[in-house]
Design a protein around this motif. Structure first.
Motif, PDB file in Angstrom:
ATOM      1  N   LYS A 150       0.756   4.159  -2.843  1.00 47.75           N
ATOM      2  CA  LYS A 150       0.287   5.502  -2.475  1.00 47.75           C
ATOM      3  C   LYS A 150       1.401   6.538  -2.402  1.00 47.75           C
ATOM      4  O   LYS A 150       1.150   7.728  -2.597  1.00 47.75           O
ATOM      5  N   LEU A 151       2.624   6.107  -2.099  1.00 47.32           N
ATOM      6  CA  LEU A 151       3.743   7.041  -1.936  1.00 47.32           C
ATOM      7  C   LEU A 151       4.829   6.706  -2.959  1.00 47.32           C
ATOM      8  O   LEU A 151       5.691   5.862  -2.707  1.00 47.32           O
ATOM      9  N   GLU A 152       4.787   7.363  -4.085  1.00 47.98           N
ATOM     10  CA  GLU A 152       5.711   7.031  -5.170  1.00 47.98           C
ATOM     11  C   GLU A 152       7.170   7.135  -4.737  1.00 47.98           C
ATOM     12  O   GLU A 152       7.998   6.328  -5.145  1.00 47.98           O
ATOM     13  N   LYS A 180       0.482  -0.358 -11.019  1.00 45.61           N
ATOM     14  CA  LYS A 180       0.594   1.082 -10.737  1.00 45.61           C
ATOM     15  C   LYS A 180       1.780   1.694 -11.476  1.00 45.61           C
ATOM     16  O   LYS A 180       1.699   2.821 -11.974  1.00 45.61           O
ATOM     17  N   TRP A 216       0.830  -1.193   0.000  1.00 47.36           N
ATOM     18  CA  TRP A 216       0.000   0.000   0.000  1.00 47.36           C
ATOM     19  C   TRP A 216       0.876   1.259   0.000  1.00 47.36           C
ATOM     20  O   TRP A 216       0.600   2.202  -0.733  1.00 47.36           O
ATOM     21  N   CYS A 217       1.933   1.245   0.805  1.00 48.54           N
ATOM     22  CA  CYS A 217       2.857   2.389   0.841  1.00 48.54           C
ATOM     23  C   CYS A 217       3.498   2.618  -0.526  1.00 48.54           C
ATOM     24  O   CYS A 217       3.638   3.751  -0.975  1.00 48.54           O
TER      25      CYS A 217
END
Length: 87
Positions: free
Chosen positions: A20-22, A57, A16-17
């Protein structure tokens, strides 16, 4: 003794990190790859499922780790992990 559900949730949190956090994605992918290299079945399976979402992603960014994932095909016994690997 290992709390398998907790470990799976932790692996999902790492994924998830990454999604959500490129700026954290590289570090998260490296951590997931380290988990795959442990060759612990439930870790490999959960990491493969999470890495699939990271591939979706960030297409074409982490293709270099596919070889490491393929080396652990025998650890995949859940249908979800097999489907993620095929994807």
């Amino acid at each position: 003794e290992v709390d398998v559900p907790f470990v799976k949730k932790s692996v999902n949190a790492i994924g998830w990190c990454a999604i959500k956090l490129e700026r954290a994605a590289d570090r998260c992918v490296q951590t997931l790859l380290d988990l795959v290299r442990t060759k612990i079945d439930y870790l490999v399976q959960e990491a493969v499922k999470v890495i699939k979402d990271i591939f979706r992603k960030y297409p074409n960014k982490y293709e270099s780790i596919i070889k490491d994932l393929c080396e652990n095909l025998r650890a995949l016994d859940s249908s979800d992990a097999k489907a993620a690997m095929i994807w």
